[in-house]
Write a protein that holds these residues in place. Structure first.
Motif, PDB file in Angstrom:
ATOM      1  N   ASN A 180       0.269  -1.102   0.309  1.00 34.00           N
ATOM      2  CA  ASN A 180       0.024   0.068  -0.038  1.00 34.00           C
ATOM      3  C   ASN A 180       1.319   1.274  -0.124  1.00 34.00           C
ATOM      4  O   ASN A 180       1.552   1.452   0.608  1.00 34.00           O
ATOM      5  CB  ASN A 180      -1.011   0.046   1.282  1.00 34.00           C
ATOM      6  N   ALA A 211      -0.346   4.501  -0.115  1.00 36.57           N
ATOM      7  CA  ALA A 211      -1.417   5.396  -0.324  1.00 36.57           C
ATOM      8  C   ALA A 211      -0.799   7.032   0.398  1.00 36.57           C
ATOM      9  O   ALA A 211      -0.614   7.730   0.150  1.00 36.57           O
ATOM     10  CB  ALA A 211      -2.485   4.885   0.651  1.00 36.57           C
ATOM     11  N   VAL A 261     -11.714   3.649   0.061  1.00 38.65           N
ATOM     12  CA  VAL A 261     -10.756   2.601  -0.823  1.00 38.65           C
ATOM     13  C   VAL A 261     -11.610   1.607  -1.736  1.00 38.65           C
ATOM     14  O   VAL A 261     -12.899   0.518  -1.454  1.00 38.65           O
ATOM     15  CB  VAL A 261      -9.912   1.912   0.280  1.00 38.65           C
ATOM     16  N   THR A 287     -11.804  -1.534  -3.639  1.00 37.77           N
ATOM     17  CA  THR A 287     -10.786  -3.043  -4.735  1.00 37.77           C
ATOM     18  C   THR A 287     -11.192  -3.616  -5.962  1.00 37.77           C
ATOM     19  O   THR A 287     -12.959  -3.589  -6.052  1.00 37.77           O
ATOM     20  CB  THR A 287     -10.302  -3.665  -3.976  1.00 37.77           C
ATOM     21  N   GLU A 311      -7.483   4.305  -3.797  1.00 35.63           N
ATOM     22  CA  GLU A 311      -7.693   5.235  -2.824  1.00 35.63           C
ATOM     23  C   GLU A 311      -8.542   6.729  -4.120  1.00 35.63           C
ATOM     24  O   GLU A 311      -8.429   7.033  -4.891  1.00 35.63           O
ATOM     25  CB  GLU A 311      -6.658   5.830  -2.343  1.00 35.63           C
ATOM     26  N   ILE A 317      -3.440   2.857  -5.085  1.00 34.24           N
ATOM     27  CA  ILE A 317      -2.564   2.447  -3.627  1.00 34.24           C
ATOM     28  C   ILE A 317      -2.567   1.309  -3.720  1.00 34.24           C
ATOM     29  O   ILE A 317      -1.164   0.948  -2.880  1.00 34.24           O
ATOM     30  CB  ILE A 317      -3.700   2.713  -2.642  1.00 34.24           C
ATOM     31  N   ALA A 318      -2.576   0.434  -4.608  1.00 32.52           N
ATOM     32  CA  ALA A 318      -1.685  -1.116  -3.685  1.00 32.52           C
ATOM     33  C   ALA A 318      -2.095  -1.759  -5.163  1.00 32.52           C
ATOM     34  O   ALA A 318      -4.064  -1.573  -6.016  1.00 32.52           O
ATOM     35  CB  ALA A 318      -2.604  -2.054  -3.340  1.00 32.52           C
TER      36      ALA A 318
END
Length: 258
Positions: A80, A82, A94, A96, A108, A219-220
């Motif tokens: 992450n 962020a 957030v 996904t 995010e 962010i990931a």
């Protein structure tokens, strides 16, 4: 005798050329968006279809137990990032995206940057609107675009939202850098025509700044975005799209009738 043979051959050639011309006229040409801009969301009643842009790749094995296509390992813990962004807040929602092979992208959202755009995206996510939809337009070194229920670049939720960006007199300082999430729309000057289609930047594209409503960032799982670029065809499918709002309730978006 030779003259008659030549005349017959010339007549046959004219008939063949006429037939080819009729077929070409019947097929027509599907318009596409410029490659330096995201495909604009046209909507089925707008008379404009931005079309889809994909690169050829026939790898389509996404059955249960198949090797992951878009990332090295769907079960690996995502890093992450962020905290690296100045717009980050622990209270931000957030989202996904889980692809059909289990690989994930975490985004995010920034309500303070584009509040109604965030409300709209969360509303669609919570309704399951994006589940099962694909990324219909993928351009290497630019962006991936999805969220069209028709898969053609012309679909949407049946309404529009106002464009939250500078040329539409809205202050939005989020730049279109690698990983940034933004909304597609129709060409200028149709600023208030976003709906459900979104795009994720694969590379920095400053020429989009101030012209499109950027409203979040990966962010990931950027590896998954790059994996989608590497395997663009058939259209990569989002199995599920879910949101974690941390208990905060977000409003339904202010919409514009089409």
């Amino acid at each position: 005798m030779k003259m008659k043979t030549v005349q017959r051959r010339f007549g046959m050639l004219l008939m063949i050329l006429a037939a080819v011309a009729l077929i070409a006229a019947g097929c027509g040409n599907k318009p596409t968006a410029p490659e330096d801009k995201p495909a604009e969301e046209s909507g089925s009643d707008s008379g404009t279809n931005a079309g889809s842009e994909t690169n050829g790749d026939s790898d389509s094995d996404t059955s249960a137990g198949a090797e992951a296509k878009y990332c090295a390992s769907p079960t690996a813990e995502l890093e992450n990032t962020a905290a690296d962004d100045p717009h980050h807040k622990d209270t931000n929602p957030v989202v996904t995206i889980e692809m059909e092979d289990g690989c994930k992208v975490m985004l995010e959202l920034y309500p303070e940057v584009a509040p109604n755009t965030v409300d709209n995206f969360l509303s669609l996510v919570n309704k399951g609107f994006y589940d099962g939809l694909g990324f219909h337009r993928i351009i290497d070194q630019f962006m991936i675009q999805g969220g069209d229920p028709e898969g053609t670049g012309g679909g949407g939720p049946g309404y529009n939202i106002a464009g939250e960006f500078a040329i539409n007199k809205f202050n939005n300082d989020l730049q279109h850098e690698r990983g940034v999430l933004s909304m597609a729309r129709q060409p200028d000057p149709h600023y208030d025509t976003a709906g459900s289609q979104f795009f994720i930047m694969v590379a920095d594209s400053p020429h989009l700044d101030g012209s499109y409503a950027a409203f979040g960032k990966v962010i990931a799982g950027m590896e998954t975005v790059d994996g989608i670029v590497a395997h663009p065809s058939p259209a990569p499918v989002m199995k599920t799209v879910t949101a974690d709002t941390g208990g905060t309730t977000y409003n339904e978006p202010k919409t514009i009738k089409k």
